[in-house]
Design an enzyme around this catalytic site. Structure first.
Site, PDB file in Angstrom:
ATOM      1  N   SER A 148       0.761  -1.348   0.141  1.00 28.46           N
ATOM      2  CA  SER A 148       0.026  -0.279  -0.020  1.00 28.46           C
ATOM      3  C   SER A 148       1.007   1.160  -0.193  1.00 28.46           C
ATOM      4  CB  SER A 148      -1.007  -0.201   1.122  1.00 28.46           C
ATOM      5  OG  SER A 148      -1.960   1.204   0.921  1.00 28.46           O
ATOM      6  N   LEU A 149       0.649   2.307   0.871  1.00 29.80           N
ATOM      7  CA  LEU A 149       1.576   3.257   0.946  1.00 29.80           C
ATOM      8  C   LEU A 149       2.939   3.184   1.244  1.00 29.80           C
ATOM      9  CD1 LEU A 149       1.175   6.416   1.066  1.00 29.80           C
ATOM     10  CD2 LEU A 149       1.169   6.210   3.690  1.00 29.80           C
TER      11      LEU A 149
END
Length: 324
Positions: A99-100
């Site tokens: 993800s991030l």
């Protein structure tokens, strides 16, 4: 042959107030990196991320869910911890983002420098905040078959990751996710609401895509100098185009597949550079046998990062070479 070392970087949901507090107080490299990036962020958004992370009026248990702070804070913590390990002569053979965390992995691998990557993160946070309705993410400690067994219960949510056989995550509108959580608790199924304000990896953030894609067109990215294994694809990436940095937070996460890919190539060692140790916990579920000896985290909500940092020396091997 040495076991390849993998640095892992987690994303939204792993953050909390006072993360990395011991390192910020006691480790010069960590603090300097945090303050340098904080100055960059402050010029962009007009306020200090560091002051928010270590706000004296906040408790670790308070939700750290304002995207304008949490998005850059996660990156700053992870990249600063990387700088600490680099200073100690501990280098990765692979980087793995989820993800991030893909942004931190990209910065460490040389796809872009930390300042430019932080700019990408801040812009994404601003656009999502201005474009998208609020939402939630829910981690469920049960088999994903639950989705098929109770289709009416999960009808207003989207499956965004299966982290191991009895752990998956859904995203959706806040009211729907809270209703699902209540129903699961009635069924005595363990679940945990993640500290986020938006339904990442779901269609609820689609309104931000166009503006962010336009922003990314102004950026250029280099070929990774350290192999990147991505949770977006579940495999090794050789080239990263601008679409990657939107898809990393929009498409489903394939962390389980990424670990399986790595383990099919090598017997690896893993260091979790995220703030909560979540990815290390997942790896220990995914790898049988000696996974506890091959995987560790440094920063956790229990604030033992100085002690944990010393144990990481076990992962350093004199023969390992690092080139950019």
């Amino acid at each position: 042959m040495n076991e390849p070392l993998v640095f892992m970087f987690s994303g939204q949901g792993s953050q909390y107030y006072h993360m990395g507090k011991e390192l910020f107080k006691e480790n010069t490299v960590f603090r300097q990196s945090m303050l340098e990036m904080d100055a960059i962020a402050a010029r962009r958004i007009g306020t200090s991320i560091v002051e928010e992370i270590y706000h004296p009026g906040k408790r670790v248990s308070d939700p750290f869910d304002s995207i304008l702070f949490s998005h850059p804070a996660i990156f700053m913590i992870e990249y600063s911890l990387y700088k600490v390990l680099e200073d100690r002569g501990i280098y990765p053979d692979y980087v793995l983002g989820s993800s991030l965390g893909e942004f931190a992995a990209a910065a460490v691998s040389g796809v872009s420098d930390a300042e430019d990557m932080l700019d990408c993160i801040l812009e994404q946070a601003i656009i999502i905040q201005n474009s998208c309705d609020k939402g939630k993410m829910l981690a469920i400690l049960d088999k994903p078959q639950l989705l098929n067994d109770h289709p009416q219960l999960f009808g207003n949510s989207e499956l965004i990751s299966i982290n191991y056989d009895s752990h998956f995550v859904i995203s959706g509108e806040e009211d729907h996710i809270r209703k699902i959580m209540e129903d699961l608790k009635e069924k005595q199924i363990l679940c945990q609401l993640l500290p986020v304000s938006y339904a990442f990896h779901s269609s609820l953030i689609d309104p931000a895509e166009s503006a962010y894609a336009e922003f990314l067109r102004s950026k250029s990215f280099q070929k990774p100098s350290i192999p990147i294994v991505s949770s977006l694809t579940g495999s090794c990436l050789h080239v990263m185009d601008e679409n990657f940095f939107w898809n990393a937070v929009r498409k489903p996460m394939m962390f389980r597949e990424a670990i399986r890919y790595l383990e099919s190539q090598h017997t690896c060692k893993f260091i979790d550079l995220g703030p909560s140790g979540t990815l290390a916990a997942f790896v220990k579920q995914l790898i049988p046998g000696d996974s506890a000896d091959r995987c560790c985290s440094i920063i956790t909500p229990f604030h033992q990062e100085l002690k944990n940092l010393n144990t990481v020396e076990y992962f350093r091997t004199p023969e390992r070479k690092f080139t950019r």
